[in-house]
Motif scaffolding. Structure first.
Motif, PDB file in Angstrom:
ATOM      1  N   UNK A 158      47.740  27.598  50.515  1.00  0.00           N
ATOM      2  CA  UNK A 158      48.459  26.668  49.643  1.00  0.00           C
ATOM      3  C   UNK A 158      48.132  27.097  48.215  1.00  0.00           C
ATOM      4  N   UNK A 159      49.003  27.920  47.653  1.00  0.00           N
ATOM      5  CA  UNK A 159      48.733  28.609  46.387  1.00  0.00           C
ATOM      6  C   UNK A 159      49.115  27.750  45.191  1.00  0.00           C
ATOM      7  N   UNK A 165      51.822  31.537  39.793  1.00  0.00           N
ATOM      8  CA  UNK A 165      51.540  32.210  41.062  1.00  0.00           C
ATOM      9  C   UNK A 165      51.301  33.703  40.878  1.00  0.00           C
ATOM     10  N   UNK A 166      52.139  34.368  40.089  1.00  0.00           N
ATOM     11  CA  UNK A 166      51.992  35.820  39.911  1.00  0.00           C
ATOM     12  C   UNK A 166      50.687  36.143  39.205  1.00  0.00           C
ATOM     13  N   UNK A 167      50.360  35.386  38.180  1.00  0.00           N
ATOM     14  CA  UNK A 167      49.086  35.628  37.489  1.00  0.00           C
ATOM     15  C   UNK A 167      47.921  35.452  38.458  1.00  0.00           C
ATOM     16  N   UNK A 221      62.185  36.907  41.304  1.00  0.00           N
ATOM     17  CA  UNK A 221      62.284  38.140  40.522  1.00  0.00           C
ATOM     18  C   UNK A 221      60.897  38.575  40.050  1.00  0.00           C
ATOM     19  N   UNK A 222      60.118  37.625  39.569  1.00  0.00           N
ATOM     20  CA  UNK A 222      58.800  37.943  39.028  1.00  0.00           C
ATOM     21  C   UNK A 222      57.849  38.420  40.131  1.00  0.00           C
ATOM     22  N   UNK A 223      57.869  37.738  41.262  1.00  0.00           N
ATOM     23  CA  UNK A 223      56.978  38.104  42.369  1.00  0.00           C
ATOM     24  C   UNK A 223      57.365  39.465  42.945  1.00  0.00           C
ATOM     25  N   UNK A 224      58.660  39.684  43.107  1.00  0.00           N
ATOM     26  CA  UNK A 224      59.120  40.970  43.617  1.00  0.00           C
ATOM     27  C   UNK A 224      58.788  42.105  42.667  1.00  0.00           C
TER      28      UNK A 224
END
Length: 338
Positions: A158-159, A165-167, A221-224
């Motif tokens: 559970x992030x 999230x990306x950071x 987009x950011x995660x990918x």
């Protein structure tokens, strides 16, 4: 209906990272996913890193700590365990593991060094939190990491929300860029490899509302772009429409007088004495609902256009506490989560 793309994406997955805009129900979705995996005979760990005790509240158990606690034993033989990662405890464990500080670690805590590292020093908190998840995901029954059988078949994280999230996921790459050699660099590289492996999937939870969908599209987009594997989009809290297609079209296109006569007649048949304000109020609500359904259709199309498997979870009227979590878990299983 089971999506072949969804089945393929889940085949090799061991670590499931669940994120989403705040308020979309990502903790509930993470819990339902963990329960669905445990119902297939797996030993599953669900972990949280935000200190909100969302898992304990969802499963109605005492607050969780740094030791894994068994939450559920499923009739299939599967087990669901829970963990709430605390940055301070994780740092003390890290110092003991790599530097054998022993009592010196307690001394650091007394002078406030531990609190400084976990609350003030940028990025350190996230390094420690995700490091604990890394340890649990790779733990085996052997004397060394990689030897023996895995302690858990699947881990559900559970992030933090999509906004960070990306950071959070990328923090160890930043650490590796700073620490060129030594155990810190080695562990940072190992964690980064785990998070970018095919066995790790990032699932994003959204609602059929404009802001969550837009944030989801941006996060995808950011995660990918950051190199993490994308799993499924989970549309949470979907409601059954109160108007079918024919009724929606009629409400939107028919003349007011004709609709008012029809509503008035149906109310009389139901044994209700209609008044003008009552009839007009019902028609106004029907038109608002029809407009809402049109918007949801547009948002579904936008979600479908992201070319990822999409899971749909209903709004459970009784809530997750009254058996609703198992309803959601069964829904995930029926849609191909395996």
């Amino acid at each position: 209906m089971t999506s072949p793309a969804l089945q393929r994406s889940f085949v090799d997955a061991r670590l499931h990272v669940v994120t989403g805009k705040g308020g979309t129900g990502k903790t509930t979705v993470a819990a339902a996913l963990a329960l669905a995996l445990a119902a297939q005979g797996r030993r599953v760990l669900i972990a949280e890193v935000e200190g909100r005790q969302g898992i304990s509240q969802t499963f109605d158990v005492p607050p969780l700590g740094d030791d894994e606690v068994r939450l559920i034993t499923d009739p299939s033989g599967g087990e669901l365990w829970g963990l709430s990662v605390d940055a301070k405890a994780a740092l003390l464990e890290y110092l003991q593991t790599f530097y054998k500080l022993g009592r010196a670690g307690s001394a650091l805590e007394k002078v406030g060094a531990i609190d400084f590292a976990t609350t003030i020093a940028p990025g350190v908190r996230d390094v420690l939190l995700i490091g604990k998840v890394y340890e649990a995901a790779g733990r085996t029954t052997g004397n060394r990491r990689g030897q023996g059988q895995l302690a858990f078949d699947s881990v559900v994280l559970d992030a933090p929300p999509t906004g960070r999230a990306v950071r959070f996921l990328n923090v160890n790459k930043e650490v590796a860029d700073i620490a060129k050699v030594g155990p810190i660099r080695g562990q940072a590289d190992s964690i980064t490899r785990m998070l970018r492996a095919r066995s790790t999937l990032v699932h994003i939870v959204t609602l059929l509302e404009e802001m969550p969908v837009q944030e989801t599209v941006d996060a995808l987009r950011e995660i990918g772009d950051a190199g993490f594997g994308l799993g499924a989009l989970v549309v949470n809290l979907e409601r059954e429409p109160m108007l079918d297609e024919a009724a929606r079209k009629e409400v939107q296109t028919s003349a007011d007088a004709a609709l008012e006569d029809r509503v008035r007649g149906e109310l009389v048949e139901a044994g209700i004495r209609p008044t003008g304000p009552m009839v007009r109020g019902l028609l106004s609500e029907a038109r608002d609902h029809a407009a809402r359904l049109d918007l949801e259709d547009e948002l579904r199309a936008e979600i479908a256009a992201q070319d990822l498997p999409v899971l749909h979870l209903p709004r459970v009227a009784a809530g997750v506490e009254a058996g609703g979590l198992r309803v959601l878990a069964r829904s995930l299983t029926e849609q191909g989560v395996a």
